[in-house]
Design a protein around this motif. Structure first.
Motif, mmCIF file in Angstrom:
data_model
loop_
_atom_site.group_PDB
_atom_site.id
_atom_site.type_symbol
_atom_site.label_atom_id
_atom_site.label_comp_id
_atom_site.label_asym_id
_atom_site.label_seq_id
_atom_site.Cartn_x
_atom_site.Cartn_y
_atom_site.Cartn_z
ATOM 1 N N ARG A 169 0.812 -1.226 0.000
ATOM 2 C CA ARG A 169 0.000 0.000 0.000
ATOM 3 C C ARG A 169 0.838 1.265 0.000
ATOM 4 N NH1 ARG A 169 -4.312 1.316 -1.347
ATOM 5 N NH2 ARG A 169 -5.282 2.231 0.482
ATOM 6 N N GLY A 170 2.098 1.183 0.420
ATOM 7 C CA GLY A 170 2.943 2.363 0.426
ATOM 8 C C GLY A 170 2.383 3.457 1.320
ATOM 9 N N ARG A 171 2.341 4.681 0.802
ATOM 10 C CA ARG A 171 1.888 5.820 1.624
ATOM 11 C C ARG A 171 0.423 5.705 2.016
ATOM 12 N NH1 ARG A 171 -0.321 10.332 -1.445
ATOM 13 N NH2 ARG A 171 -0.618 9.784 -3.645
ATOM 14 N N TYR A 172 -0.350 4.902 1.276
ATOM 15 C CA TYR A 172 -1.762 4.777 1.590
ATOM 16 C C TYR A 172 -2.008 3.903 2.809
ATOM 17 C CZ TYR A 172 -3.066 7.069 -2.767
ATOM 18 O OH TYR A 172 -3.240 7.984 -3.768
ATOM 19 N N ALA A 173 -1.006 3.222 3.308
ATOM 20 C CA ALA A 173 -1.194 2.357 4.470
ATOM 21 C C ALA A 173 -1.372 3.141 5.759
ATOM 22 C CB ALA A 173 0.002 1.411 4.610
ATOM 23 N N ASP A 174 -0.995 4.401 5.769
ATOM 24 C CA ASP A 174 -1.127 5.240 6.962
ATOM 25 C C ASP A 174 -2.575 5.731 7.049
ATOM 26 O OD1 ASP A 174 -1.188 7.585 8.695
ATOM 27 O OD2 ASP A 174 0.998 7.513 8.659
ATOM 28 N N ILE A 175 -3.340 5.190 8.000
ATOM 29 C CA ILE A 175 -4.763 5.511 8.091
ATOM 30 C C ILE A 175 -4.974 6.995 8.373
ATOM 31 C CG2 ILE A 175 -6.846 5.129 9.462
ATOM 32 C CD1 ILE A 175 -6.049 2.241 9.760
ATOM 33 N N GLY A 176 -4.160 7.556 9.262
ATOM 34 C CA GLY A 176 -4.310 8.965 9.595
ATOM 35 C C GLY A 176 -4.093 9.866 8.397
ATOM 36 N N LEU A 177 -3.016 9.615 7.649
ATOM 37 C CA LEU A 177 -2.732 10.431 6.472
ATOM 38 C C LEU A 177 -3.778 10.221 5.382
ATOM 39 C CD1 LEU A 177 1.160 10.142 6.153
ATOM 40 C CD2 LEU A 177 -0.192 12.116 6.918
ATOM 41 N N ALA A 178 -4.219 8.969 5.207
ATOM 42 C CA ALA A 178 -5.237 8.690 4.198
ATOM 43 C C ALA A 178 -6.518 9.461 4.483
ATOM 44 C CB ALA A 178 -5.517 7.195 4.136
ATOM 45 N N ASN A 179 -6.911 9.512 5.743
ATOM 46 C CA ASN A 179 -8.123 10.251 6.091
ATOM 47 C C ASN A 179 -7.918 11.760 6.034
ATOM 48 O OD1 ASN A 179 -10.590 8.477 7.323
ATOM 49 N ND2 ASN A 179 -8.647 7.394 7.487
ATOM 50 N N ALA A 180 -6.710 12.211 6.334
ATOM 51 C CA ALA A 180 -6.434 13.647 6.225
ATOM 52 C C ALA A 180 -6.499 14.109 4.775
ATOM 53 C CB ALA A 180 -5.061 13.956 6.824
ATOM 54 N N ARG A 181 -6.157 13.214 3.833
ATOM 55 C CA ARG A 181 -6.197 13.558 2.411
ATOM 56 C C ARG A 181 -7.564 13.313 1.777
ATOM 57 N NH1 ARG A 181 -1.219 10.532 2.299
ATOM 58 N NH2 ARG A 181 -2.414 8.786 1.450
ATOM 59 N N ARG A 212 -24.451 8.121 -14.571
ATOM 60 C CA ARG A 212 -23.074 8.318 -14.133
ATOM 61 C C ARG A 212 -23.091 9.175 -12.876
ATOM 62 N NH1 ARG A 212 -19.206 6.948 -18.143
ATOM 63 N NH2 ARG A 212 -20.178 6.485 -20.155
ATOM 64 N N TRP A 213 -22.237 8.800 -11.937
ATOM 65 C CA TRP A 213 -22.190 9.512 -10.673
ATOM 66 C C TRP A 213 -20.750 9.558 -10.165
ATOM 67 C CZ3 TRP A 213 -25.257 5.356 -11.833
ATOM 68 C CH2 TRP A 213 -26.640 5.578 -11.938
ATOM 69 N N LEU A 214 -20.546 10.340 -9.134
ATOM 70 C CA LEU A 214 -19.341 10.262 -8.323
ATOM 71 C C LEU A 214 -19.676 9.481 -7.063
ATOM 72 C CD1 LEU A 214 -17.942 13.913 -8.529
ATOM 73 C CD2 LEU A 214 -17.075 11.885 -9.713
ATOM 74 N N LEU A 215 -18.751 8.630 -6.644
ATOM 75 C CA LEU A 215 -18.941 7.932 -5.379
ATOM 76 C C LEU A 215 -18.885 8.958 -4.251
ATOM 77 C CD1 LEU A 215 -19.182 5.159 -3.911
ATOM 78 C CD2 LEU A 215 -16.677 5.193 -3.744
ATOM 79 N N ARG A 216 -19.906 8.951 -3.442
ATOM 80 C CA ARG A 216 -19.967 9.892 -2.313
ATOM 81 C C ARG A 216 -19.403 9.191 -1.079
ATOM 82 N NH1 ARG A 216 -23.609 11.598 1.765
ATOM 83 N NH2 ARG A 216 -23.348 13.833 2.180
ATOM 84 N N VAL A 217 -18.261 9.651 -0.621
ATOM 85 C CA VAL A 217 -17.540 8.995 0.481
ATOM 86 C C VAL A 217 -17.595 9.881 1.711
ATOM 87 C CG1 VAL A 217 -15.357 7.992 1.225
ATOM 88 C CG2 VAL A 217 -16.008 7.903 -1.199
ATOM 89 N N ASP A 218 -18.357 9.467 2.688
ATOM 90 C CA ASP A 218 -18.473 10.190 3.953
ATOM 91 C C ASP A 218 -17.819 9.341 5.037
ATOM 92 O OD1 ASP A 218 -19.132 11.552 6.227
ATOM 93 O OD2 ASP A 218 -21.308 11.387 5.995
ATOM 94 N N THR A 219 -16.606 9.691 5.394
ATOM 95 C CA THR A 219 -15.845 8.879 6.355
ATOM 96 C C THR A 219 -16.391 8.984 7.776
ATOM 97 O OG1 THR A 219 -14.245 10.672 6.685
ATOM 98 C CG2 THR A 219 -13.735 9.026 4.983
ATOM 99 N N THR A 220 -17.406 9.837 7.981
ATOM 100 C CA THR A 220 -18.038 9.918 9.301
ATOM 101 C C THR A 220 -19.302 9.060 9.386
ATOM 102 O OG1 THR A 220 -19.441 11.848 8.789
ATOM 103 C CG2 THR A 220 -17.182 12.287 9.516
ATOM 104 N N HIS A 221 -19.646 8.371 8.306
ATOM 105 C CA HIS A 221 -20.864 7.558 8.338
ATOM 106 C C HIS A 221 -20.696 6.447 9.378
ATOM 107 C CE1 HIS A 221 -24.140 4.919 7.085
ATOM 108 N NE2 HIS A 221 -24.633 5.942 6.414
#
Length: 314
Positions: A169-181, A212-221
């Protein structure tokens, strides 16, 4: 997929069962744990019991019927459970979904004013080992309600220790950074148009073109993101497929009764993920089908052939 019917019966046995530990389902909220107990019936065979609540904040009972996506979440919870209790995989290892196929008999979704007990008869095959530990397998599950077969599923997944996961996963393995981005959630399409009562549960955003849509990603769900993760969960993509398929088949009322899913790559949180749906040829039983795909960085990362039947029975 062939249509399932409710003729086949098995004797339901509840002895010698071990209660399910919450951590073995990878759920943080105990109220979201559907599995109740398990027992081993062979070297690579298990029976797992689960309860489907009479009401649920996300997988809501509608038209007097349980949400069919409860089957997907029930099977999903068995993946970590069987990995931990059946194959000794330590907590902290990562599971990687490769594919997931399921179908069910819609009449089995009829809900009473109480929770429903289901039983999954699980067989694991094609088990591959690395350094003495299970590294991948094919998990097949037959679902029974009151002793009657109502669902079948198969899913192939890999198991990775943390070091391997971080290397891949490289840089994406960091959960904190992934959510910050993570991109902020885009505006939802109208909730009724995708069969939802609340805008917060809509996972599609307008993209300016039909189907066609964009995936709506709400990380607080609270359900789809029960705990912090470094990518969009598989259940979010399955829900997007359901909502997209129901939109394509509107104005006909429809119920999802099967999915044939391939997970190609992770859906990252820091880039738009585009959802496309189109009508597919009907199946052998004449049921409508919709092919849903997801693309990110101009690469297909997910596809799902969704099977739907007519108006709910309840």
């Amino acid at each position: 997929m062939s249509q399932l019917h409710l003729e086949h019966r098995v004797d339901v046995k509840h002895g010698d069962a071990t209660p399910v530990t919450q951590g073995h389902t990878h759920k943080t909220n105990p109220d979201e744990v559907l599995l109740t107990d398990w027992r081993r019936t062979g070297d690579h065979a298990f029976v797992v019991r689960a309860h489907w609540p009479a009401s649920h904040d996300f997988y809501a009972t509608r038209h007097g019927m349980h949400d069919p996506m409860l089957l997907g979440e029930t099977v999903r919870q068995t993946l970590p459970l069987i990995s931990h209790v059946g194959y000794g995989i330590p907590l902290g290892h990562q599971l990687l979904w490769h594919d997931f196929r399921w179908e069910l008999a819609p009449e089995a979704l009829l809900a009473a004013e109480r929770e429903t007990e289901v039983e999954l008869h699980i067989t694991c095959t094609e088990v591959k080992y690395r350094r003495g530990r299970a590294a991948s397998m094919l998990l097949t599950a037959l679902g029974y309600r009151e002793g009657r077969l109502f669902a079948s599923s198969s899913t192939r997944f890999a198991i990775q220790d943390r070091a391997v996961y971080e290397r891949l996963r490289g840089r994406y393995a960091d959960i904190g950074l992934a959510n910050a981005r993570a991109l902020p959630p885009a505006p939802p399409v109208p909730a009724p148009s995708v069969g939802r009562a609340h805008a917060a549960d809509v996972v599609l955003s307008p993209a300016g073109r039909p189907h066609r849509w964009l995936l709506r990603v709400d990380t607080t769900h609270p359900i789809l993101f029960d705990h912090p993760v470094d990518h969009a969960p598989g259940m979010l993509l399955l829900e997007a497929s359901r909502q997209a398929a129901q939109t394509v088949t509107a104005p006909l009322s429809s119920l999802v009764v099967g999915m044939d899913t391939t997970f190609v790559r992770y859906a990252e949180l820091d880039a738009p993920c585009r959802i496309h749906a189109r009508r597919h040829a009907v199946d052998a039983a004449g049921r409508r089908r919709v092919l849903v795909t997801a693309r990110q960085h101009d690469v297909e990362i997910f596809r799902n052939l969704v099977t739907l039947t007519g108006a709910p029975l309840g």
